[in-house]
Motif scaffolding. Sequence first.
Motif, short mmCIF file in Angstrom:
data_model
loop_
_atom_site.label_atom_id
_atom_site.label_comp_id
_atom_site.label_asym_id
_atom_site.label_seq_id
_atom_site.Cartn_x
_atom_site.Cartn_y
_atom_site.Cartn_z
N HIS A 34 0.87 -1.17 0.00
CA HIS A 34 0.00 0.00 0.00
C HIS A 34 0.91 1.22 0.00
O HIS A 34 1.63 1.47 0.98
CB HIS A 34 -0.90 0.02 1.23
N TYR A 35 0.89 1.95 -1.10
CA TYR A 35 1.70 3.16 -1.21
C TYR A 35 0.95 4.32 -0.57
O TYR A 35 -0.21 4.55 -0.89
CB TYR A 35 2.01 3.47 -2.68
N LYS A 36 1.59 5.02 0.32
CA LYS A 36 0.96 6.13 1.03
C LYS A 36 1.56 7.45 0.57
O LYS A 36 2.73 7.53 0.21
CB LYS A 36 1.17 5.98 2.55
N ASP A 41 5.36 3.68 3.09
CA ASP A 41 4.64 2.61 2.43
C ASP A 41 4.49 1.40 3.35
O ASP A 41 5.32 1.18 4.24
CB ASP A 41 5.35 2.21 1.14
N GLN A 42 3.43 0.63 3.12
CA GLN A 42 3.14 -0.54 3.94
C GLN A 42 3.32 -1.79 3.08
O GLN A 42 2.68 -1.94 2.05
CB GLN A 42 1.71 -0.47 4.47
N HIS A 76 -8.01 -2.70 3.06
CA HIS A 76 -8.25 -2.18 1.71
C HIS A 76 -7.75 -0.76 1.65
O HIS A 76 -7.67 -0.07 2.64
CB HIS A 76 -9.73 -2.23 1.38
N LYS A 77 -7.43 -0.32 0.44
CA LYS A 77 -6.94 1.05 0.26
C LYS A 77 -7.99 2.06 0.58
O LYS A 77 -9.12 1.89 0.47
CB LYS A 77 -6.45 1.24 -1.17
#
Length: 77
Positions: A34-36, A41-42, A76-77
């Motif tokens: 998951h790009y933040k 990032d995760q 979820h994003k």
Amino acid sequence: MKIIFSDHANIKIAQRKIPRSYVTQTLSAPHFIHYKSNGRDQYFRKFTKLYLKVVARKLKARITVITVHWVAKVPHK
């Protein structure tokens, strides 16, 4: 790629008894990312029934691990 562990990450890895090899595996071959927008990032990788979540910041040729913990599900994003 060089991996650097923050002081916080080192403490949490020791407290939660997470093998460093799991962290490096998660970063090198994640099942999900998951790009933040804040740059933290995760990275997720499944080990047995749980996912290892590694929060890290990637800058040029190095990645800094901020924290690490187990989660039951990938959000979820």
